[in-house]
Scaffold this motif. Structure first.
Motif, short mmCIF file in Angstrom:
data_model
loop_
_atom_site.label_atom_id
_atom_site.label_comp_id
_atom_site.label_asym_id
_atom_site.label_seq_id
_atom_site.Cartn_x
_atom_site.Cartn_y
_atom_site.Cartn_z
N ILE A 188 18.22 5.76 38.47
CA ILE A 188 18.47 7.21 38.42
C ILE A 188 18.19 7.88 39.76
N GLU A 189 17.18 7.36 40.45
CA GLU A 189 16.77 7.98 41.71
C GLU A 189 16.00 6.95 42.52
N SER A 190 16.12 6.99 43.84
CA SER A 190 15.38 6.06 44.68
C SER A 190 15.17 6.66 46.06
N GLY A 191 14.20 6.10 46.79
CA GLY A 191 13.93 6.56 48.14
C GLY A 191 12.48 6.39 48.52
N GLY A 192 12.16 6.71 49.77
CA GLY A 192 10.78 6.70 50.23
C GLY A 192 9.98 7.77 49.50
N LEU A 193 8.70 7.52 49.25
CA LEU A 193 7.91 8.49 48.49
C LEU A 193 7.83 9.83 49.19
N THR A 194 7.62 9.82 50.49
CA THR A 194 7.54 11.09 51.20
C THR A 194 8.89 11.80 51.21
N GLU A 195 9.98 11.03 51.25
CA GLU A 195 11.31 11.64 51.19
C GLU A 195 11.55 12.27 49.82
N LEU A 196 11.13 11.57 48.78
CA LEU A 196 11.32 12.08 47.43
C LEU A 196 10.56 13.37 47.22
N LEU A 197 9.38 13.46 47.81
CA LEU A 197 8.58 14.68 47.67
C LEU A 197 9.27 15.88 48.29
N ALA A 198 10.08 15.61 49.30
CA ALA A 198 10.77 16.70 49.98
C ALA A 198 12.16 16.95 49.40
N THR A 199 12.51 16.21 48.34
CA THR A 199 13.83 16.36 47.73
C THR A 199 13.78 17.35 46.58
N ARG A 200 14.63 18.34 46.64
CA ARG A 200 14.67 19.37 45.61
C ARG A 200 14.99 18.74 44.25
N ASN A 201 14.23 19.14 43.25
CA ASN A 201 14.44 18.69 41.87
C ASN A 201 14.33 17.17 41.70
N SER A 202 13.50 16.52 42.53
CA SER A 202 13.30 15.09 42.39
C SER A 202 12.51 14.79 41.11
N GLU A 203 13.12 14.01 40.22
CA GLU A 203 12.45 13.66 38.97
C GLU A 203 11.26 12.74 39.22
N ALA B 12 9.40 12.62 41.94
CA ALA B 12 8.31 13.39 42.51
C ALA B 12 7.56 14.17 41.44
N ARG B 13 8.28 14.69 40.45
CA ARG B 13 7.63 15.44 39.38
C ARG B 13 6.82 14.52 38.47
N GLU B 14 7.28 13.27 38.32
CA GLU B 14 6.51 12.31 37.54
C GLU B 14 5.26 11.89 38.30
N LEU B 15 5.38 11.76 39.61
CA LEU B 15 4.24 11.37 40.43
C LEU B 15 3.20 12.48 40.53
N PHE B 16 3.68 13.70 40.55
CA PHE B 16 2.79 14.85 40.67
C PHE B 16 3.11 15.87 39.59
N PRO B 17 2.74 15.56 38.35
CA PRO B 17 3.09 16.44 37.23
C PRO B 17 2.32 17.76 37.24
N PHE C 241 3.63 19.80 49.75
CA PHE C 241 3.09 19.65 51.10
C PHE C 241 2.74 18.19 51.34
N GLN C 242 2.83 17.78 52.60
CA GLN C 242 2.50 16.42 52.98
C GLN C 242 2.27 16.35 54.47
N GLY C 243 1.59 15.30 54.92
CA GLY C 243 1.36 15.12 56.34
C GLY C 243 0.57 16.25 56.95
N GLY D 152 1.17 16.26 48.02
CA GLY D 152 0.96 16.85 46.71
C GLY D 152 1.79 18.08 46.46
N ARG D 153 1.50 18.69 45.31
CA ARG D 153 2.22 19.89 44.88
C ARG D 153 1.22 20.91 44.37
N MET D 154 1.61 22.17 44.52
CA MET D 154 0.78 23.27 44.04
C MET D 154 1.68 24.30 43.37
#
Length: 341
Positions: free
Chosen positions: A226-241, A243-248, A266-268, A303-305
């Protein structure tokens, strides 16, 4: 290092067809730890078994270290030695260890070395080195029944490394272990990845495993990626499923009616910025922090806030722009259902 293209696996039984893999495209770069996550029945185990040709794909291709494995004759053919040689470069770690209870730890590690024809002295030396590598040098004469679950899995890892593989596959290797032991095994896999330059492909149903050890990840569902990529890239991807599972953040509130709720990723370098206090001071507004999820991934804080800003969206265009200027990803949450707009 590992590439699958339009990979399909269909099982046929009693006149029925079950599609376990449905056009899977995957690319794992050399030297990275790549996680495939999904619920039971998503196709994860079939995928990893197709990568090392324990299962022959129905169609599509599997390429490992530049060799298209599915183009090589199977072991039932006389020319199947090419496939056997290619598979020697692929180590496999199983969920339930698969150790021989009648053999000592040392003898379990030596088994694949026996199969490839190494003499006794070479086998003993190599197995001793591998057991030392996984922290079990003092358990060489023990039998599997005398070991803990984590120790058994370390033996399984040592055995998987016996052929000096370039790729290590992990099939739910930590799912039968307690949390503390899981962390130690994941730490070992990461250390081996760095020390030996191993490319690691692991499958799991646990998001914590992805967060703990992976550089990249893929989400599988119904035999598809359904979705793939680097974790940091996924965090910066709008509506990444993923990323939302990783940081609910769904369990947190959605603010008061009439106010604006935004999710900030936010990251880095941006993770060290006091952006909430800067925003409050610059625009003299009260900010309500509704929830946050912060983790360390690959040595970086990510992470996410979720925060609530007073007033409607139009009143907060400038503050939201300020946050984006700081290098933050900002998305507005739908007031009706909490979804990102």
């Amino acid at each position: 290092m590992i590439t699958t293209k339009d990979l399909t696996k269909v099982y046929r039984s009693r006149g029925r067809e079950v599609t376990a893999l449905d056009g899977v495209d995957l690319h794992v770069r050399e030297g990275e730890v790549y996680g495939v996550v999904g619920t039971s029945g998503a196709g994860k185990s079939t995928l990893i078994r197709c990568v090392n040709m324990l299962e022959r794909p129905s169609s599509g291709s599997v390429t490992v270290d530049g060799v298209e494995l599915n183009a090589l004759p199977g072991q039932e053919h006389r020319a199947g030695r090419d496939l056997r040689e290619a598979r020697r470069r692929i180590g496999m770690v199983f969920q339930h260890f698969n150790l021989l209870s009648s053999r000592t730890v040392q003898q379990n590690v030596e088994l694949p070395l026996e199969i490839i024809g190494l003499d006794r002295t070479q086998r003993h030396r190599k197995a001793a080195e591998l057991l030392d590598l996984v922290g079990l040098a003092d358990k060489a004469r023990n039998y599997p029944g005398q070991l803990s679950g984590g120790q058994k899995q370390r033996v399984g890892i040592a055995r998987a490394l016996a052929g000096d593989p370039k790729v290590l596959l992990s099939d739910e290797a930590t799912s039968a272990l307690d949390p503390e032991t899981t962390r130690s095994i994941l730490s070992l896999l990461r250390d081996l990845n760095r020390q030996l330059g191993l490319t690691v492909l692991l499958i799991t149903h646990e998001m914590d495993v992805i967060k703990s050890v992976c550089d990249s990840a893929a989400l599988m569902r119904g035999g598809k990626v359904i979705e793939s990529g680097g974790l940091t890239e996924l965090l910066a991807t709008r509506n990444s499923e993923l990323a939302r599972e990783l940081f609910p953040l769904g369990e947190f509130g959605h603010g008061q009616p009439g106010n604006t709720v935004v999710e900030i990723t936010f990251q880095g370098d941006t993770s060290a910025q006091p952006f909430v206090s800067q925003l409050a001071r610059t625009y003299q507004i009260d900010i309500n922090i509704l929830g946050a999820a912060v983790e360390h991934i690959g040595g970086r804080m990510v992470g996410r806030m979720r925060v609530e800003l007073p007033g409607g969206h139009q009143e907060n265009v400038v503050p939201i722009g300020f946050l984006r200027e700081q290098g933050l990803q900002v998305e507005t949450v739908n007031e009706a259902n909490g979804a990102v707009a």
